[in-house]
Enzyme design. Structure first.
Site, short mmCIF file in Angstrom:
data_model
loop_
_atom_site.label_atom_id
_atom_site.label_comp_id
_atom_site.label_asym_id
_atom_site.label_seq_id
_atom_site.Cartn_x
_atom_site.Cartn_y
_atom_site.Cartn_z
N ASN A 140 -10.58 -28.02 -10.11
CA ASN A 140 -9.58 -27.41 -11.40
C ASN A 140 -9.17 -28.52 -12.26
OD1 ASN A 140 -8.13 -26.00 -13.04
ND2 ASN A 140 -6.38 -26.22 -11.56
N GLU A 158 -3.22 -8.16 -25.06
CA GLU A 158 -4.07 -9.04 -24.02
C GLU A 158 -4.56 -7.64 -22.84
OE1 GLU A 158 -2.14 -11.62 -22.01
OE2 GLU A 158 -0.31 -10.25 -21.61
C1 F6R Z 1 1.01 -13.30 -21.13
C2 F6R Z 1 1.12 -14.33 -20.29
C3 F6R Z 1 0.63 -15.77 -20.75
C4 F6R Z 1 1.63 -16.75 -20.37
C5 F6R Z 1 1.49 -18.18 -21.07
C6 F6R Z 1 2.38 -18.99 -20.26
O1 F6R Z 1 1.11 -12.02 -20.72
O2 F6R Z 1 1.10 -14.19 -19.08
O3 F6R Z 1 1.12 -15.66 -22.38
O4 F6R Z 1 3.13 -16.32 -20.61
O5 F6R Z 1 0.06 -18.56 -20.54
O6 F6R Z 1 2.59 -19.24 -18.86
P1 F6R Z 1 3.36 -19.93 -18.13
O7 F6R Z 1 4.78 -19.03 -18.23
O8 F6R Z 1 2.99 -19.94 -16.55
O9 F6R Z 1 3.91 -21.25 -18.47
#
Ligand code: F6R
Length: 614
Positions: A101, A494
């Site tokens: 990854n 989404e």
């Molecule tokens: C929308 C969603 C994404 C995350 C974004 C940030 O439902 O899940 O927009 O909010 O990718 O992710 P984190 O919070 O993990 O930094």
């Protein structure tokens, strides 16, 4: 992005555990899947483009058995999602299999160099190069760990790697640089994976691997080393590894669907509990008060995050202004560079990230910390990169969120950030003791408001989602309502694949209203700070718009036009409660619209839950 996992066990066949782990990692990407297992002097590899359930049905993987296995679920970066590009990837001899990854930035030059030395590279991926680099070390007579460290010294970019070698069928090698990786330490079984839920079938004892660390696991042992540069490394003593072991509270059930058809709906229903856990955890937390004091002494406050976390950050800027009289600047993480010149040692950053691993958010934190800023991280994942790189971490304690769409973590982030704004208001002297206690009492009612919102709004959301046939819509709000509309529209886009645009209702007259003709759907998200939205609803209805007002039931609006009104639970005009009353309708609407149209709400197309690439 992508999810990686490896399990090695003295207790029998691990292939089903790896497949289960991959299912739990699918939120990190799901365009291809594959496994590699060692045994009988060689490696067996099964991989294919497509989803894991099809892979299990068609590839024969379920009939395989091994005590050591690595697996991968992919979100394509280098090369399209094809069978050949699916991981694991091997070297020329087929003895080394790698899952990865991350993104190797010097891919092009390394590939040219390796091909120049006669390596046959069959995929378009950057990952395959790692296998060939290791192969070179091995054929030069190095032991596996030396060959791995030498290979890592050639890589630029990010990686979390799990690797097996046909000559050591009981070992999984691993390494990390800027992509998440954890070890799960069990009894007679050990695991390595991108995230905690993937190893919960093996153990709840977890070590978070740091950047620049590598090592190996067997069923009985785990060894950790630290890169020292130029292919060198030194061992991290066992006591130090033991001191880093965390017993995770998450249970295997928390990471399963528990009878719900999808993770998303399960997580929507978990919201009252998640909000309660966040509140109970944070209200006693000294770090919340410490964070408020740090914020109060800042000369500049930046609030950064991506997607839903950015939207929660917007709610913080709103309440920091309203409750504490403090100005903050909200910044979308991918745009952080614009603001770097204003950052200095008197800047405090509130960085919001569910996973704590979002690339852009971490880049902003790293860049700004280098300029002397103090970082307050808000995350769900203990031991995540954001957690480790923050001066103060505030945990939202929502439990694992597996559905790609953020739902329960959004409301958890909001209650924590509202609490932080209240504490900030106290430190700033903007809130007296009685007003602060009144607000805390309001916040304590948020779980109940959320529960009522889910129950009351689900039938309405379901019926609306079935009735709507797609197209386009606006979601308008003013004040807090506009910030909530941003999140509502993200969910609709989404998950339901419908175009939904959030707009400040007052601003809609300056252009967007041109689109509104007969039947155009306009949601008005009404909050009690902005009764003026009634005027916007009237304007939209006058142009034939299909206006639906979502509001707390006790907020009275003078509409006087044909508009449907959806009454969410009352809030007594208490703004801090309004996200909990109003947001569930839009989450449920998106979920039911997706299910009705045959889309998978847990795995929306082109998305991964944690965006660990630029
Ligand atoms: C929308 C969603 C994404 C995350 C974004 C940030 O439902 O899940 O927009 O909010 O990718 O992710 P984190 O919070 O993990 O930094």
């Amino acid at each position: 992005m992508c999810g990686i996992i490896g399990i090695t066990s003295a207790r029998g066949n691990v292939v089903p555990l790896v497949l289960e782990g991959l299912r739990r990692l699918e939120y990190r990407g799901y365009d291809s899947v594959g496994v590699a297992l060692a045994g009988g002097g060689g490696l067996t590899i099964k991989k294919a483009a497509g989803r894991i359930d099809d892979f299990v049905r068609t590839s024969g993987v379920a009939r395989l058995s091994a005590s050591t296995c690595i697996g991968h679920t992919r979100w394509a970066t280098h090369g399209p999602p094809t069978n050949v590009n699916a991981h694991p990837h091997t070297d020329c001899s087929g003895r080394v299999a790698v899952v990865h990854n991350g993104v190797i930035r010097n891919y092009a030059s390394l590939r040219e160099e390796l091909e120049g030395r006669g390596h046959r590279i069959v995929s378009d991926t950057d990952t395959e190069l790692v296998a060939h680099l290791i192969e070179e070390g091995l054929s030069g007579g190095l032991g596996f760990l030396d060959a791995l460290a030498r290979a890592l010294s050639r890589l630029e970019g990010s990686y979390a790697l799990a690797i097996i070698h046909s000559r050591e069928p009981d070992r999984i090698y691993f390494a990390r640089m800027r992509s998440p990786l954890i070890l799960g330490l069990g009894e007679g079984a050990n695991a390595v994976a991108s995230d905690i839920p993937a190893v919960l079938t093996v153990t709840r004892r977890v070590v978070v691997i740091a950047d620049g660390e590598l090592g190996w696991i067997s069923p009985w042992e785990a060894r950790l080393y630290k890169l020292t540069g130029n292919g060198g490394y030194m061992e991290v003593p066992l006591e130090e590894v033991e001191a880093r072991v965390k017993l995770v509270e998450w249970t295997p059930e928390a990471a399963s669907k528990a009878g719900y058809p999808h993770y998303m709906i399960k997580e929507i229903y978990e919201q009252p509990q998640a909000v309660l856990d966040t509140f109970n955890g944070a209200v006693e937390e000294e770090d919340v008060e410490r964070a408020a004091e740090v914020l109060a002494s800042a000369s500049k406050i930046l609030v950064v995050g991506a997607g839903t976390s950015f939207h929660a950050g917007l709610v913080f800027t709103y309440f920091a202004s309203r409750l504490a009289g403090v100005m903050t600047l909200p910044i979308v993480a991918s745009e952080h560079k614009v603001y770097t010149p204003i950052v200095d040692e008197n800047t405090v950053v509130v960085a919001v990230s569910q996973s704590g691993e979002t690339y852009d958010t971490l880049e902003s934190v790293r860049e700004w910390a280098e300029r002397g800023a103090t970082i307050i991280g808000v995350t769900n994942v203990v031991g995540s990169s954001l957690d480790r790189e923050s001066n103060i971490t505030l945990y939202i304690r929502s439990g694992p969120e597996i559905g790609v769409a953020a739902t329960k973590t959004y409301l958890s982030q909001i209650i924590l950030l509202e609490l932080l704004a209240v504490r900030l208001g106290e430190v700033m002297g903007a809130l007296g003791r009685s007003e602060a206690s009144r607000l805390l009492e309001s916040l304590s009612r948020a779980p109940e408001v959320t529960r009522k919102a889910i129950t009351a709004m689900e039938p309405l959301a379901k019926a609306d989602a079935r009735g709507d046939v797609g197209g386009s819509m606006y979601i308008l709000g003013r004040g807090l309502g506009y910030f909530l509309a941003k999140e509502a529209s993200l969910k609709v886009k989404e998950i339901a694949y419908m175009h939904a645009e959030a707009y400040p209702a007052g601003e809609s007259k300056h252009g967007p209203i041109a689109l509104v003709t007969r039947g155009f759907r306009v949601y008005i998200l009404a909050t009690s700070d902005s009764p003026e939205v009634a005027g916007n609803a009237i304007e939209m209805a006058a142009r034939g718009g299909d206006v639906v007002v979502v509001k707390p039931s006790d907020l009275s609006l003078e509409l006087g036009v044909k508009a449907r009104v959806l009454d969410a639970p009352p809030t007594g005009g208490d703004l801090v409660l309004e996200p909990f009353s109003l947001i569930p309708y839009f989450q449920l609407y998106s979920y039911h619209a997706a299910v009705f149209r045959g889309y998978d709400p847990d795995k929306p197309r082109n998305l991964a839950k944690t965006v660990t690439v630029e």
